[in-house]
Scaffold this motif. Structure first.
Motif, PDB file in Angstrom:
ATOM      1  N   GLN A   1       0.829  -1.204   0.000  1.00 31.46           N
ATOM      2  CA  GLN A   1       0.000   0.000   0.000  1.00 31.46           C
ATOM      3  C   GLN A   1       0.867   1.259   0.000  1.00 31.46           C
ATOM      4  OE1 GLN A   1      -3.320   0.240  -0.466  1.00 31.46           O
ATOM      5  NE2 GLN A   1      -2.818   2.418  -0.660  1.00 31.46           N
ATOM      6  N   ARG A   2       1.978   1.225   0.744  1.00 24.65           N
ATOM      7  CA  ARG A   2       2.907   2.359   0.741  1.00 24.65           C
ATOM      8  C   ARG A   2       3.479   2.574  -0.656  1.00 24.65           C
ATOM      9  NH1 ARG A   2       5.446   3.502   5.715  1.00 24.65           N
ATOM     10  NH2 ARG A   2       4.012   3.139   7.433  1.00 24.65           N
ATOM     11  N   ILE A   3       3.808   1.483  -1.332  1.00 21.61           N
ATOM     12  CA  ILE A   3       4.327   1.561  -2.694  1.00 21.61           C
ATOM     13  C   ILE A   3       3.288   2.206  -3.617  1.00 21.61           C
ATOM     14  CG2 ILE A   3       4.942   0.165  -4.714  1.00 21.61           C
ATOM     15  CD1 ILE A   3       6.310  -1.785  -2.722  1.00 21.61           C
ATOM     16  N   LYS A   4       2.055   1.752  -3.524  1.00 19.98           N
ATOM     17  CA  LYS A   4       0.991   2.301  -4.370  1.00 19.98           C
ATOM     18  C   LYS A   4       0.765   3.787  -4.094  1.00 19.98           C
ATOM     19  CE  LYS A   4      -1.593  -2.018  -5.007  1.00 19.98           C
ATOM     20  NZ  LYS A   4      -2.878  -2.721  -4.731  1.00 19.98           N
ATOM     21  N   THR A   5       0.845   4.166  -2.814  1.00 19.69           N
ATOM     22  CA  THR A   5       0.655   5.571  -2.452  1.00 19.69           C
ATOM     23  C   THR A   5       1.726   6.445  -3.083  1.00 19.69           C
ATOM     24  OG1 THR A   5      -0.426   5.026  -0.352  1.00 19.69           O
ATOM     25  CG2 THR A   5       0.580   7.210  -0.526  1.00 19.69           C
ATOM     26  N   GLN A   6       2.978   6.011  -3.003  1.00 17.43           N
ATOM     27  CA  GLN A   6       4.067   6.791  -3.589  1.00 17.43           C
ATOM     28  C   GLN A   6       3.934   6.877  -5.106  1.00 17.43           C
ATOM     29  OE1 GLN A   6       6.415   8.614  -2.133  1.00 17.43           O
ATOM     30  NE2 GLN A   6       5.666   8.098  -0.101  1.00 17.43           N
ATOM     31  N   LEU A   7       3.560   5.793  -5.756  1.00 16.64           N
ATOM     32  CA  LEU A   7       3.393   5.799  -7.204  1.00 16.64           C
ATOM     33  C   LEU A   7       2.235   6.700  -7.623  1.00 16.64           C
ATOM     34  CD1 LEU A   7       3.967   2.035  -8.055  1.00 16.64           C
ATOM     35  CD2 LEU A   7       5.473   3.950  -8.624  1.00 16.64           C
ATOM     36  N   ASN A   8       1.151   6.673  -6.853  1.00 17.25           N
ATOM     37  CA  ASN A   8       0.014   7.541  -7.159  1.00 17.25           C
ATOM     38  C   ASN A   8       0.390   9.007  -7.046  1.00 17.25           C
ATOM     39  OD1 ASN A   8      -1.786   5.484  -7.726  1.00 17.25           O
ATOM     40  ND2 ASN A   8      -2.552   5.348  -5.626  1.00 17.25           N
ATOM     41  N   ARG A   9       1.174   9.346  -6.046  1.00 20.71           N
ATOM     42  CA  ARG A   9       1.607  10.732  -5.870  1.00 20.71           C
ATOM     43  C   ARG A   9       2.489  11.164  -7.041  1.00 20.71           C
ATOM     44  NH1 ARG A   9       0.942  13.587  -1.456  1.00 20.71           N
ATOM     45  NH2 ARG A   9      -0.178  12.659   0.283  1.00 20.71           N
ATOM     46  N   ARG A  10       3.378  10.294  -7.453  1.00 22.71           N
ATOM     47  CA  ARG A  10       4.239  10.637  -8.583  1.00 22.71           C
ATOM     48  C   ARG A  10       3.417  10.789  -9.857  1.00 22.71           C
ATOM     49  NH1 ARG A  10       9.142   7.257 -11.482  1.00 22.71           N
ATOM     50  NH2 ARG A  10      10.329   9.073 -12.131  1.00 22.71           N
ATOM     51  N   ARG A  11       2.447   9.899 -10.059  1.00 23.51           N
ATOM     52  CA  ARG A  11       1.610   9.936 -11.255  1.00 23.51           C
ATOM     53  C   ARG A  11       0.777  11.213 -11.289  1.00 23.51           C
ATOM     54  NH1 ARG A  11      -0.928   5.549 -10.321  1.00 23.51           N
ATOM     55  NH2 ARG A  11       0.784   4.274 -11.106  1.00 23.51           N
TER      56      ARG A  11
END
Length: 236
Positions: free
Chosen positions: A115-125
């Motif tokens: 979930q932390r990984i997905k959160t960081q990727l969403n922020r970058r996107r």
């Protein structure tokens, strides 16, 4: 649509294997490295979308890898989630000071890390895909350009980590507003981030250092947190 690419740098091969399997099930492409030097080389050559980086690594330690990632124009904007078996507060603060975007202690829960990984990727996107709205903010010679993901101070480029970029943008967009540390953590790291309040102090210290002669634009509000100066003159 291509799969997001995750680079996992960790010398505990059994843990890496389990993490890779779970990430692939979530639709990620996974690359692995088992020492810091190889991990840094892969990051620079393959340019992953996110890096999961262990603190304790052979050949080149995780903090040094993180420092070199942030110093390289090719990788400085890649989100880094740091893993460590250590639980000392100073280790977490040093990790963020070196440019890590998030910090997860071992042993970790697989669902939490993913979930932390997905959160960081969403922020970058969200930053990269921003097409509308006010993408450029400029105050007192400091410029934040979300579309190009660039920050300038008196026409000199600021080499900011992704977290520092989001933190400075949050402060500048509401100049004059006093933010609490918790509000800044939410803005820069996400509501689900579990970090120490002092982590924001580390990021602010780093931002001030990079702003150099304009460091006093980020003001400390005693008993509250921080704000970006609204007027041209410092307040008493």
């Amino acid at each position: 649509m291509s799969k997001p690419r995750i680079l996992v740098i960790d010398d505990e091969r059994s843990l890496v294997e389990v993490l890779a399997i779970n990430l692939e099930r979530e639709g990620f492409e996974v690359m692995t490295a088992f020492d810091g030097q190889d991990g840094l080389r892969q990051a620079q050559v393959k340019l992953p979308d996110l890096i999961v980086l262990d603190l304790m690594l052979p050949v080149k330690p995780g903090l040094e890898v993180c420092r070199e990632l942030r110093a390289d124009s090719r990788t400085r904007d890649v989100p880094v989630i740091m893993l460590t078996a250590k639980t000392e507060e100073t280790d977490e603060l040093v990790g963020f000071a070196m440019g890590a975007d998030d910090y997860v202690s071992k042993p970790y829960r697989m669902k939490v890390l993913i979930q932390r990984i997905k959160t960081q990727l969403n922020r970058r996107r969200q930053t990269e895909d921003a097409k509308n709205g006010d993408l450029v903010v400029e105050r007192h010679g400091v410029v934040i350009d979300r579309h190009r993901h660039r920050a300038l101070c008196n026409n000199e480029e600021l080499l900011l980590t992704p977290t520092e970029f989001r933190l400075l943008e949050a402060l500048m967009r509401q100049a004059g507003r006093a933010f609490t540390r918790h509000e800044l953590m939410d803005a820069a790291m996400g509501e689900d981030a579990v970090v120490l309040e002092r982590t924001i102090d580390v990021h602010i210290k780093s931002l001030r250092k990079k702003l150099n002669h304009s460091a006093d634009l980020i003001e400390t509000v005693r008993g509250v947190g921080y704000r970006f100066r609204e007027t041209g003159l410092a307040e008493s």
